[in-house]
Design a protein around this motif. Structure first.
Motif, PDB file in Angstrom:
ATOM      1  N   GLU A  73       2.739 -17.755 -24.699  1.00 56.31           N
ATOM      2  CA  GLU A  73       4.001 -17.507 -23.997  1.00 56.31           C
ATOM      3  C   GLU A  73       4.300 -18.726 -23.126  1.00 56.31           C
ATOM      4  O   GLU A  73       3.505 -19.098 -22.267  1.00 56.31           O
ATOM      5  CB  GLU A  73       3.902 -16.256 -23.133  1.00 56.31           C
ATOM      6  CG  GLU A  73       5.217 -15.897 -22.443  1.00 56.31           C
ATOM      7  CD  GLU A  73       5.113 -14.622 -21.619  1.00 56.31           C
ATOM      8  OE1 GLU A  73       6.126 -13.924 -21.479  1.00 56.31           O
ATOM      9  OE2 GLU A  73       3.999 -14.339 -21.119  1.00 56.31           O
ATOM     10  N   VAL A  74       5.447 -19.343 -23.381  1.00 53.56           N
ATOM     11  CA  VAL A  74       5.799 -20.589 -22.714  1.00 53.56           C
ATOM     12  C   VAL A  74       6.687 -20.301 -21.513  1.00 53.56           C
ATOM     13  O   VAL A  74       7.746 -19.675 -21.644  1.00 53.56           O
ATOM     14  CB  VAL A  74       6.527 -21.547 -23.674  1.00 53.56           C
ATOM     15  CG1 VAL A  74       6.871 -22.858 -22.966  1.00 53.56           C
ATOM     16  CG2 VAL A  74       5.670 -21.824 -24.903  1.00 53.56           C
ATOM     17  N   ASN A  75       6.255 -20.766 -20.345  1.00 52.17           N
ATOM     18  CA  ASN A  75       7.046 -20.682 -19.118  1.00 52.17           C
ATOM     19  C   ASN A  75       7.563 -22.090 -18.819  1.00 52.17           C
ATOM     20  O   ASN A  75       6.855 -22.921 -18.250  1.00 52.17           O
ATOM     21  CB  ASN A  75       6.175 -20.162 -17.970  1.00 52.17           C
ATOM     22  CG  ASN A  75       6.956 -19.974 -16.681  1.00 52.17           C
ATOM     23  OD1 ASN A  75       7.949 -20.653 -16.428  1.00 52.17           O
ATOM     24  ND2 ASN A  75       6.499 -19.047 -15.837  1.00 52.17           N
ATOM     25  N   MET A  76       8.791 -22.362 -19.238  1.00 48.57           N
ATOM     26  CA  MET A  76       9.340 -23.711 -19.106  1.00 48.57           C
ATOM     27  C   MET A  76       9.583 -24.078 -17.651  1.00 48.57           C
ATOM     28  O   MET A  76       9.464 -25.250 -17.276  1.00 48.57           O
ATOM     29  CB  MET A  76      10.639 -23.833 -19.892  1.00 48.57           C
ATOM     30  CG  MET A  76      10.490 -23.654 -21.395  1.00 48.57           C
ATOM     31  SD  MET A  76       9.456 -24.907 -22.176  1.00 48.57           S
ATOM     32  CE  MET A  76      10.388 -26.391 -21.881  1.00 48.57           C
ATOM     33  N   LEU A  89       1.655 -22.462 -19.982  1.00 50.84           N
ATOM     34  CA  LEU A  89       1.458 -21.708 -21.212  1.00 50.84           C
ATOM     35  C   LEU A  89       0.444 -20.600 -20.938  1.00 50.84           C
ATOM     36  O   LEU A  89      -0.687 -20.874 -20.517  1.00 50.84           O
ATOM     37  CB  LEU A  89       0.929 -22.603 -22.336  1.00 50.84           C
ATOM     38  CG  LEU A  89       1.644 -23.942 -22.582  1.00 50.84           C
ATOM     39  CD1 LEU A  89       0.929 -24.717 -23.687  1.00 50.84           C
ATOM     40  CD2 LEU A  89       3.106 -23.723 -22.939  1.00 50.84           C
ATOM     41  N   ASN A  90       0.840 -19.366 -21.121  1.00 46.42           N
ATOM     42  CA  ASN A  90      -0.083 -18.236 -21.019  1.00 46.42           C
ATOM     43  C   ASN A  90      -0.619 -17.938 -22.417  1.00 46.42           C
ATOM     44  O   ASN A  90       0.156 -17.665 -23.338  1.00 46.42           O
ATOM     45  CB  ASN A  90       0.619 -17.000 -20.449  1.00 46.42           C
ATOM     46  CG  ASN A  90       1.042 -17.215 -19.003  1.00 46.42           C
ATOM     47  OD1 ASN A  90       0.210 -17.364 -18.127  1.00 46.42           O
ATOM     48  ND2 ASN A  90       2.352 -17.247 -18.770  1.00 46.42           N
ATOM     49  N   ILE A  91      -1.921 -17.987 -22.576  1.00 51.61           N
ATOM     50  CA  ILE A  91      -2.511 -17.950 -23.919  1.00 51.61           C
ATOM     51  C   ILE A  91      -3.559 -16.845 -24.043  1.00 51.61           C
ATOM     52  O   ILE A  91      -4.425 -16.687 -23.182  1.00 51.61           O
ATOM     53  CB  ILE A  91      -3.154 -19.318 -24.264  1.00 51.61           C
ATOM     54  CG1 ILE A  91      -2.081 -20.415 -24.259  1.00 51.61           C
ATOM     55  CG2 ILE A  91      -3.862 -19.268 -25.610  1.00 51.61           C
ATOM     56  CD1 ILE A  91      -2.628 -21.801 -24.500  1.00 51.61           C
ATOM     57  N   GLN A  92      -3.417 -16.090 -25.130  1.00 48.51           N
ATOM     58  CA  GLN A  92      -4.483 -15.206 -25.597  1.00 48.51           C
ATOM     59  C   GLN A  92      -4.922 -15.736 -26.955  1.00 48.51           C
ATOM     60  O   GLN A  92      -4.083 -16.021 -27.812  1.00 48.51           O
ATOM     61  CB  GLN A  92      -3.989 -13.768 -25.728  1.00 48.51           C
ATOM     62  CG  GLN A  92      -3.527 -13.142 -24.422  1.00 48.51           C
ATOM     63  CD  GLN A  92      -2.962 -11.747 -24.629  1.00 48.51           C
ATOM     64  OE1 GLN A  92      -3.423 -11.012 -25.503  1.00 48.51           O
ATOM     65  NE2 GLN A  92      -1.962 -11.396 -23.842  1.00 48.51           N
ATOM     66  N   GLN A  93      -6.203 -15.880 -27.145  1.00 52.93           N
ATOM     67  CA  GLN A  93      -6.689 -16.554 -28.341  1.00 52.93           C
ATOM     68  C   GLN A  93      -7.928 -15.867 -28.895  1.00 52.93           C
ATOM     69  O   GLN A  93      -8.786 -15.392 -28.150  1.00 52.93           O
ATOM     70  CB  GLN A  93      -7.028 -18.026 -28.003  1.00 52.93           C
ATOM     71  CG  GLN A  93      -7.473 -18.869 -29.190  1.00 52.93           C
ATOM     72  CD  GLN A  93      -7.656 -20.338 -28.804  1.00 52.93           C
ATOM     73  OE1 GLN A  93      -7.578 -20.706 -27.641  1.00 52.93           O
ATOM     74  NE2 GLN A  93      -7.904 -21.178 -29.788  1.00 52.93           N
ATOM     75  N   LEU A  97       4.303 -17.661 -31.081  1.00 54.71           N
ATOM     76  CA  LEU A  97       4.820 -18.496 -29.992  1.00 54.71           C
ATOM     77  C   LEU A  97       6.080 -17.866 -29.424  1.00 54.71           C
ATOM     78  O   LEU A  97       7.068 -17.680 -30.131  1.00 54.71           O
ATOM     79  CB  LEU A  97       5.119 -19.901 -30.520  1.00 54.71           C
ATOM     80  CG  LEU A  97       5.711 -20.894 -29.522  1.00 54.71           C
ATOM     81  CD1 LEU A  97       4.681 -21.294 -28.477  1.00 54.71           C
ATOM     82  CD2 LEU A  97       6.221 -22.147 -30.266  1.00 54.71           C
ATOM     83  N   LYS A  98       6.042 -17.570 -28.143  1.00 55.27           N
ATOM     84  CA  LYS A  98       7.191 -16.978 -27.468  1.00 55.27           C
ATOM     85  C   LYS A  98       7.785 -18.014 -26.512  1.00 55.27           C
ATOM     86  O   LYS A  98       7.115 -18.500 -25.605  1.00 55.27           O
ATOM     87  CB  LYS A  98       6.775 -15.734 -26.693  1.00 55.27           C
ATOM     88  CG  LYS A  98       7.941 -15.030 -26.007  1.00 55.27           C
ATOM     89  CD  LYS A  98       7.475 -13.768 -25.279  1.00 55.27           C
ATOM     90  CE  LYS A  98       8.639 -13.056 -24.613  1.00 55.27           C
ATOM     91  NZ  LYS A  98       8.199 -11.834 -23.882  1.00 55.27           N
TER      92      LYS A  98
END
Length: 942
Positions: free
Chosen positions: A31-34, A39-43, A201-202
């Motif tokens: 999830e991209v916070n411009m 970038l909030n990432i779950q992987q 990708l959001k």
């Protein structure tokens, strides 16, 4: 569906997912916070142990975290290369990887760590060792803080977009029983394990993406878009977010080329033709690209430009817009093509990548632009036709860039890891030499052995990790000739190649000659027979020792030339030819050239340049500089500048003769023998004549990236001075001083330390001197400067202050400093400051010491280039007690050592700022010498 059924289905999904991938698999939700650049990432990483070892620790590359502080290896790299931007950046401009949590497939938290030495790598300790061919699923959550793109060109930019590179956690490559652990050094050479990727990708809805992964939009809302990205057998991928897309798409057969290379003058059709030509040529030479899409971005080009094309402003470019775009696309396409699809160790084995890239570029030019020149259309201008620089073929420039470093004794082995190369070699010279070396091997082996070997390496290693000896094995398999010399000497050493003719005997039908190997490096070399500029024969020679005798048919040749086509990356081309006409076989005619030129092996070049200097007593000094210093360093140089002093209405000038000797395999780096002289006015009615025979001995560590410089300088300074009636001095004799100095310096952006010790001996006096300087740039962006100076007379039979130590303005009896008004005690020119001896800035009473002196100069910046300074010191004169003196004030440090202004405030004279004629107390440092200013920009390259 009850909870038990959901858990059962989840476990079944995990089991199936783990089984279907032959290598590692990485599944990410991003999830991209411009706005916050986050970038909030779950992987989920499914790690497959494909080695024969049981692994207890998994290493993940975390190169984004290299931007987290000013003590990281990346920050030190910036400092080594004199880049201040990262150290002076705001905290929000730096990047990091934060809030990392890792759990295994049993939902148990795993311990991970990163060390101070390796902040861009994390090690995960497994609860149980992972056996060969087993897999483990790791669930990760973390936050990526994206750095500004002004440090490396990757990150968030001022156009409200992001160009992401090395931003996520991914397994490091496991090879030879260990993980390959490298730090991010801004070399774009991360060595990831081959992996399959699935990414959700959001991003905010107004943004578009460019990526070389396969992508589709799965969901759109009023505020966001969700993309599904996937790719297989990848070591890396590109991801670019833009509010307005700058990319164009070109479909070339099965390959979608996505590019935003800048060129507003070409139409899409013109670009498509170029893209089609480059893609098809690359496929023919190297092989078919294994993926559906490739990104060729302006950022990638700017990261690795074609030096020469990118240095000229567009309005004077000697190349057509079409040609510039073609070369720009060719270089960038090949770089991305090889990097994405050939899984090399891009740090240790970068030479293979560089060799294939540059070799393919050279072949492309030979086929598509065989008549193009290094300087393009400049070769057609009448005024430039006499320059060797404009007459060279386009591909000949690669050799000269290599020789530039070889002549400076700064070339390095091609097999050296990328992070150990100095910047000029890493970005230019070593790349070009790698391509030249592969072309050399190709010309020697013939029969397309090299092209076939490149194609075989590329096709057989698709989706596999390439070992460092794979290419060598393939080439040796494809030829019957022994080519150990190529890998042992050309690739794995920095030994220079330099052949020359010694004895030549000729008859009407044959030529008998000796070729001598000046460097002891025995490799094949071609000999050409030339008649009226045309090649009448070519033959490869395979010398067996350092002095070999050959007899060959003459074929009516009037000249024989070694390495005529520059196929061998040779150190020196000036000794490669013999004329078969007349009694003077190597009588080179003299060629006068304006300004500067490349070395021409067939002429004795004399370069001439109008000069204009100035000092108060000579006035303006126009002259003509005559020298033989071409762009490449030479073992012998002369430099003479006859001039006329307009103010004094007399002739003046300077000159030097230099013999330069490099030592390539020892800590002794270079010895320079020189004789110099100068003749100018030191007063309106008096001249000085200075002779300076000297020897300079340089030492350098085997690690060329180490910015430490060490040298010994020995000279005899002989000065003849006319007596001045206008500016009388209390010393009128001519004199000679023996001077020996030792320097040891190490300079970076964040730290500078230098040590100098010196002795001076003459019949009237002798001195011992020590100088230390230290500069430190702190994390809060404040800087401290310290300098300590101590000098003492060992004996002093003079009764004058002409040779005494000085607090603020040395008498400069050795005529070393570039004073514009050296004898002035008042007025503007007396305010010129050169930091030497005592280093004080205020003009104090009785500033000389004829016994000993010790001073300490300090400075601390309070805002950007505004500093406070202070000096303290003790002076001791014969028959007097020592005196303590001080001064202080404000320094405008605009460009250190080049342009500075000092405003005295308080000193032993009192409050100077409130005294009369304060403007006469201001001191300035200014450097107008082009050579010295050029060194300011060269230091980051060499």
């Amino acid at each position: 569906m009850n909870l038990f059924s959901k858990i059962l289905l989840l476990l079944l999904f995990l089991f199936i997912s783990a089984k279907q991938y032959g290598q590692h698999h990485s599944q990410l939700f991003v999830e991209v916070n411009m706005e916050d650049k986050i970038l909030n990432i779950q992987q989920k990483i499914t790690y497959h142990n494909q080695s024969t070892d049981s692994i207890g620790t998994i290493v993940l590359n975390d190169w984004n975290n290299a931007f987290s502080n000013v003590n990281s290896p990346l920050a030190k790299r910036f400092s080594d290369e004199f880049y201040r931007g990262f150290h002076l950046a705001k905290e929000e401009e730096r990047g990091s990887t934060q809030n990392i949590t890792i759990i295994d497939q049993n939902k148990l938290f795993l311990i991970w760590q990163r060390t101070t030495d390796n902040p861009d790598v994390i090690s995960i300790k497994l609860r149980e060792k992972l056996a060969p061919n087993e897999k483990i699923a790791l669930q990760l959550t973390y936050i990526v803080k994206v750095p500004s793109d002004r440090f490396t060109r990757f990150g968030y930019n001022d156009l409200d977009g992001m160009n992401l590179r090395n931003w996520y956690l991914t397994p490091a490559r496991y090879q030879n029983h260990q993980f390959i652990i490298y730090n991010n050094n801004n070399l774009d050479d991360i060595v990831n394990a081959i992996c399959d990727y699935n990414i959700e990708l959001k991003i905010p809805k107004k943004y578009s993406i460019a990526t070389d992964l396969n992508s589709t939009i799965s969901t759109q809302t009023q505020t966001s878009s969700i993309y599904q990205l996937h790719g297989t057998k990848r070591t890396d991928f590109s991801l670019i977010l833009e509010p307005i897309s700058t990319f164009e798409n070109f479909q070339i057969e099965d390959l979608n080329v996505v590019t935003n290379l800048k060129d507003t003058k070409l139409s899409s059709v013109q670009k498509a033709i170029i893209v089609d030509c480059v893609v098809k040529y690359t496929t023919n030479i190297i092989g078919k690209y294994p993926f559906d899409k490739i990104i060729v971005s302006q950022t990638d080009y700017e990261k690795n430009p074609f030096y020469g094309l990118n240095q000229l402003p567009s309005f004077i470019s000697p190349f057509s817009d079409t040609f510039v775009y073609e070369i720009t696309f060719l270089k960038t396409f090949l770089n991305v093509f090889l990097k994405n699809s050939l899984a090399l160790d891009q740090r240790k084995d970068a030479w293979i990548h560089d060799a294939i890239q540059v070799y393919t570029m050279m072949k492309y030019i030979e086929v598509n632009h065989p008549n193009s020149k290094m300087m393009g259309s400049a070769s057609s201008f009448k005024l430039l036709k006499s320059f060797n620089l404009t007459n060279l073929n386009f591909n000949e420039q690669y050799s000269y860039f290599y020789m530039l470093m070889a002549r400076k004794n700064l070339d390095q082995p091609l097999s050296l890891p990328k992070n150990e190369l100095i910047k000029f070699n890493e970005q230019i010279a070593s790349k070009y030499r790698a391509g030249l070396s592969l072309r050399y091997l190709d010309n020697y082996l013939e029969n397309n052995v090299v092209v076939n070997s490149i194609h075989e390496l590329y096709t057989t290693k698709q989706g596999l990790e390439v070992k460092n000896n794979d290419f060598e094995t393939i080439v040796k398999k494809n030829t019957n000739q022994n080519i150990d010399w190529f890998f042992n000497t050309i690739i794995n050493s920095r030994k220079a190649i330099d052949y020359k003719f010694s004895d030549v005997l000729k008859t009407k039908d044959s030529i008998t000659f000796n070729i001598k190997n000046k460097t002891g490096v025995i490799v094949p070399i071609p000999i050409y027979g030339i008649k009226n500029g045309a090649i009448v024969f070519k033959k490869w020679l395979n010398p067996k020792n350092n002095d070999s005798l050959y007899t060959i048919e003459r074929n009516n040749a009037d000249k024989i030339v070694l390495n005529y086509k520059n196929e061998v990356p040779e150190y020196n081309l000036r000794n490669n030819w013999k004329s078969l006409r007349g009694f003077f076989p190597n009588n080179r005619p003299v060629k006068f050239v304006f300004m500067k030129d490349l070395e021409d092996p067939y002429y004795n070049q004399v370069l001439y340049v109008p000069t204009l200097e100035y000092n108060l007593y000579d006035g303006f000094i126009p002259g003509i500089r005559l020298h033989n210093k071409t762009i490449l360093d030479k073992p012998f140089t002369f430099d003479v500048t006859p001039a006329y002093s307009i103010g004094a209405k007399t002739f003046s000038g300077s000159g030097s003769l230099v013999v330069n000797q490099n030592y390539r395999e020892s800590a002794l780096f270079n010895v320079r023998y020189a004789l110099s002289g100068s003749y100018f006015h030191y007063a309106p009615d008096a001249t000085y004549l200075k002779f300076n025979p000297n020897v300079q001995i340089k030492f350098r560590d085997n690690d060329f990236r180490d910015n430490r410089k060490e040298l010994i300088y020995i000279r005899q300074v002989i000065v003849n001075r006319e007596i001045s009636k206008i500016i009388p001095t209390d010393f009128s004799e001519n004199y000679s001083v023996f001077n020996a100095k030792y320097y040891n310096t190490k300079t970076e952006v964040t730290n500078h330390f230098s040590f100098m010790s010196e002795i001076q001996i003459s019949n009237k006096f002798s001195k011992a001197i020590t100088e230390l300087s230290y500069r430190k740039l702190f994390e809060n962006n404040h800087q401290v400067n310290l300098r300590f100076y101590a000098g003492a007379f060992l004996h002093n039979k003079t009764n004058t202050d002409f040779f005494s130590f000085s607090l603020d303005k040395p008498t400069d009896y050795l005529f070393d400093y570039n004073y514009y008004g050296r004898s002035e005690n008042s007025g503007f020119f007396s305010q010129q400051l050169i930091i030497a001896e005592g280093g004080f800035k205020s003009k104090l009473n009785m500033p000389f010491a004829n016994q000993w002196i010790t001073t300490l100069n300090g400075g601390y910046n309070i805002w950007n280039w505004v500093e406070v300074y202070g000096d303290i010191g003790f002076l001791k004169n014969k028959y007097h007690n020592e005196r303590f003196l001080f001064d202080s004030g404000i320094r405008l440090n605009l460009v250190t050592d080049y342009f500075e202004v000092y405003f005295p405030v308080y000193s032993s004279n009192g409050w100077e700022i409130s005294q009369n004629n304060y403007n006469e107390k201001i001191r300035f440092v200014i450097t107008l010498s082009p050579k010295i200013i050029t060194n300011l920009f060269n230091r980051k390259w060499f």
